[in-house]
Design a protein around this motif. Structure first.
Motif, PDB file in Angstrom:
ATOM      1  N   LYS A   1       0.819  -1.212   0.000  1.00  0.00           N
ATOM      2  CA  LYS A   1       0.000   0.000   0.000  1.00  0.00           C
ATOM      3  C   LYS A   1       0.856   1.267   0.000  1.00  0.00           C
ATOM      4  CE  LYS A   1      -4.381   1.407   2.035  1.00  0.00           C
ATOM      5  NZ  LYS A   1      -5.370   1.101   3.097  1.00  0.00           N
ATOM      6  N   ALA A   2       1.949   1.230   0.752  1.00  0.00           N
ATOM      7  CA  ALA A   2       2.791   2.418   0.870  1.00  0.00           C
ATOM      8  C   ALA A   2       3.682   2.637  -0.347  1.00  0.00           C
ATOM      9  CB  ALA A   2       3.651   2.314   2.126  1.00  0.00           C
ATOM     10  N   GLN A   3       3.950   1.582  -1.095  1.00  0.00           N
ATOM     11  CA  GLN A   3       4.885   1.697  -2.221  1.00  0.00           C
ATOM     12  C   GLN A   3       4.211   2.026  -3.548  1.00  0.00           C
ATOM     13  OE1 GLN A   3       5.096  -1.207  -0.128  1.00  0.00           O
ATOM     14  NE2 GLN A   3       6.623  -0.131   1.102  1.00  0.00           N
ATOM     15  N   LEU A   4       2.974   1.582  -3.723  1.00  0.00           N
ATOM     16  CA  LEU A   4       2.309   1.699  -5.019  1.00  0.00           C
ATOM     17  C   LEU A   4       1.334   2.874  -5.053  1.00  0.00           C
ATOM     18  CD1 LEU A   4       1.576  -2.079  -5.659  1.00  0.00           C
ATOM     19  CD2 LEU A   4       3.270  -0.669  -6.844  1.00  0.00           C
ATOM     20  N   ASP A   5       1.441   3.662  -6.133  1.00  0.00           N
ATOM     21  CA  ASP A   5       0.546   4.811  -6.321  1.00  0.00           C
ATOM     22  C   ASP A   5      -0.696   4.444  -7.116  1.00  0.00           C
ATOM     23  OD1 ASP A   5       2.511   6.582  -5.153  1.00  0.00           O
ATOM     24  OD2 ASP A   5       3.593   6.474  -7.056  1.00  0.00           O
ATOM     25  N   GLY A   6      -0.576   3.399  -7.936  1.00  0.00           N
ATOM     26  CA  GLY A   6      -1.710   3.099  -8.796  1.00  0.00           C
ATOM     27  C   GLY A   6      -1.615   1.756  -9.478  1.00  0.00           C
ATOM     28  N   VAL A   7      -2.556   1.546 -10.399  1.00  0.00           N
ATOM     29  CA  VAL A   7      -2.677   0.289 -11.144  1.00  0.00           C
ATOM     30  C   VAL A   7      -2.838   0.627 -12.626  1.00  0.00           C
ATOM     31  CG1 VAL A   7      -4.094  -1.773 -11.526  1.00  0.00           C
ATOM     32  CG2 VAL A   7      -3.739  -0.913  -9.199  1.00  0.00           C
ATOM     33  N   VAL A   8      -2.109  -0.083 -13.463  1.00  0.00           N
ATOM     34  CA  VAL A   8      -2.234   0.036 -14.918  1.00  0.00           C
ATOM     35  C   VAL A   8      -2.877  -1.238 -15.445  1.00  0.00           C
ATOM     36  CG1 VAL A   8      -1.011   0.263 -17.112  1.00  0.00           C
ATOM     37  CG2 VAL A   8      -0.204   1.512 -15.108  1.00  0.00           C
ATOM     38  N   ILE A   9      -3.911  -1.079 -16.265  1.00  0.00           N
ATOM     39  CA  ILE A   9      -4.566  -2.225 -16.894  1.00  0.00           C
ATOM     40  C   ILE A   9      -4.276  -2.165 -18.380  1.00  0.00           C
ATOM     41  CG2 ILE A   9      -6.751  -3.413 -17.288  1.00  0.00           C
ATOM     42  CD1 ILE A   9      -7.786  -1.956 -14.739  1.00  0.00           C
ATOM     43  N   THR A  10      -3.569  -3.176 -18.858  1.00  0.00           N
ATOM     44  CA  THR A  10      -3.125  -3.185 -20.250  1.00  0.00           C
ATOM     45  C   THR A  10      -3.396  -4.564 -20.841  1.00  0.00           C
ATOM     46  OG1 THR A  10      -1.247  -2.582 -21.696  1.00  0.00           O
ATOM     47  CG2 THR A  10      -0.718  -3.789 -19.666  1.00  0.00           C
ATOM     48  N   GLY A  11      -2.872  -4.835 -22.043  1.00  0.00           N
ATOM     49  CA  GLY A  11      -3.218  -6.107 -22.658  1.00  0.00           C
ATOM     50  C   GLY A  11      -2.166  -6.623 -23.607  1.00  0.00           C
ATOM     51  N   GLY A  12      -2.689  -7.338 -24.633  1.00  0.00           N
ATOM     52  CA  GLY A  12      -4.060  -7.477 -25.091  1.00  0.00           C
ATOM     53  C   GLY A  12      -4.790  -6.146 -25.245  1.00  0.00           C
ATOM     54  N   GLU A  13      -6.105  -6.247 -25.379  1.00  0.00           N
ATOM     55  CA  GLU A  13      -6.968  -5.056 -25.422  1.00  0.00           C
ATOM     56  C   GLU A  13      -7.971  -5.156 -24.293  1.00  0.00           C
ATOM     57  OE1 GLU A  13      -9.046  -1.820 -25.664  1.00  0.00           O
ATOM     58  OE2 GLU A  13      -7.081  -2.115 -26.593  1.00  0.00           O
ATOM     59  N   PRO A  14      -7.746  -4.393 -23.196  1.00  0.00           N
ATOM     60  CA  PRO A  14      -8.582  -4.521 -22.006  1.00  0.00           C
ATOM     61  C   PRO A  14     -10.068  -4.279 -22.227  1.00  0.00           C
ATOM     62  CG  PRO A  14      -6.580  -3.307 -21.494  1.00  0.00           C
ATOM     63  CD  PRO A  14      -6.620  -3.478 -22.980  1.00  0.00           C
ATOM     64  N   THR A  15     -10.426  -3.358 -23.127  1.00  0.00           N
ATOM     65  CA  THR A  15     -11.849  -3.033 -23.262  1.00  0.00           C
ATOM     66  C   THR A  15     -12.667  -4.168 -23.860  1.00  0.00           C
ATOM     67  OG1 THR A  15     -11.595  -1.953 -25.435  1.00  0.00           O
ATOM     68  CG2 THR A  15     -11.333  -0.568 -23.472  1.00  0.00           C
ATOM     69  N   LEU A  16     -12.016  -5.181 -24.424  1.00  0.00           N
ATOM     70  CA  LEU A  16     -12.742  -6.377 -24.861  1.00  0.00           C
ATOM     71  C   LEU A  16     -13.300  -7.138 -23.658  1.00  0.00           C
ATOM     72  CD1 LEU A  16     -10.289  -7.684 -27.616  1.00  0.00           C
ATOM     73  CD2 LEU A  16     -12.545  -6.689 -28.017  1.00  0.00           C
ATOM     74  N   ARG A  17     -12.751  -6.857 -22.478  1.00  0.00           N
ATOM     75  CA  ARG A  17     -13.180  -7.518 -21.235  1.00  0.00           C
ATOM     76  C   ARG A  17     -13.985  -6.550 -20.370  1.00  0.00           C
ATOM     77  NH1 ARG A  17      -9.283 -11.680 -20.636  1.00  0.00           N
ATOM     78  NH2 ARG A  17     -10.585 -12.527 -18.981  1.00  0.00           N
ATOM     79  N   GLU A  18     -14.624  -5.600 -21.009  1.00  0.00           N
ATOM     80  CA  GLU A  18     -15.315  -4.508 -20.311  1.00  0.00           C
ATOM     81  C   GLU A  18     -16.322  -5.008 -19.275  1.00  0.00           C
ATOM     82  OE1 GLU A  18     -19.335  -2.419 -20.607  1.00  0.00           O
ATOM     83  OE2 GLU A  18     -18.618  -3.928 -22.009  1.00  0.00           O
TER      84      GLU A  18
END
Length: 209
Positions: free
Chosen positions: A49-66
């Motif tokens: 929690k203290a080390q990470l500022d955020g999350v990146v969602i990439t792929g592939g193409e993520p919006t196909l899994r909307e």
């Protein structure tokens, strides 16, 4: 590198509707079995929690899994409201992309060419609609990977015009993949494109090697 200015956990989704010749994640072009559960992701975030500022969602193409992805993002935001979420997309469908508008903090869209028939069945009209939508996200970036067969020098001005109105454009050097003999552009040509972008959009484009 995945989330400018932040230390982020990067999550990869499988399946993509493009067949780009320089893809560095070819194993993710098709659907694969899930390797990491939601619980594992949340546990990982909690421990760091203290080390990470955020999350990146990439792929592939993520919006196909909307249908799966939006509920996941909502749960993530509920558990970790302080974490930023970035979505990477190829922009194939503006209507689906629009459903992420109030869900993510940052969206990065790849602008791959002026002729998408080279690697997909998606029309340029659809891509242009997504480009305009991306510019309405509170934080966004348009990325152009300088693969010579897709990004010809004669198309530089057209690509720059398509980027007009964006808050940031990243010019990404193409990196060779195994079995592809195409040589990358020189840094001088990347700088030439950056100059055209600056002239057309007023932006100081970022060049990434």
């Amino acid at each position: 590198m995945d989330y400018p200015g932040k230390i982020a956990l990067t999550l990869f989704t499988s399946n993509c509707n493009f067949d780009c010749a320089y893809c560095h994640n070819p194993g993710l072009k098709v659907s694969t079995d899930e390797r990491v559960s939601e619980e594992e992701v949340f546990e990982y975030l909690a421990k760091r929690k203290a080390q990470l500022d955020g999350v990146v969602i990439t792929g592939g193409e993520p919006t196909l899994r909307e249908a799966e992805l939006i509920p996941f993002i909502l749960r993530l935001k509920e558990l970790f409201p302080e974490k930023s979420v970035k979505l990477d997309t190829n922009g194939w469908n503006s209507q689906i992309l629009g459903r992420f508008l109030e869900r993510v903090d940052f969206v990065a869209m790849d602008l791959k060419a002026v002729d998408y028939s080279l690697f997909s069945r998606v029309s340029m009209d659809s891509i242009e609609e997504s480009l305009e939508l991306v510019k309405s996200f509170k934080e966004h970036e348009i990325r152009v990977t300088m693969y010579p067969p897709y990004v010809a020098q004669r198309d530089f001005e057209r690509l720059a015009i398509l980027c007009k109105g964006a808050s940031r454009v990243a010019i990404q050097q193409y990196r060779r993949v195994e079995g592809n003999p195409v040589a990358p552009y020189s840094i001088d040509i990347l700088n030439e494109f950056a100059g055209i972008l600056c002239k057309e959009t007023g932006l100081n484009a970022v060049i990434r090697g």
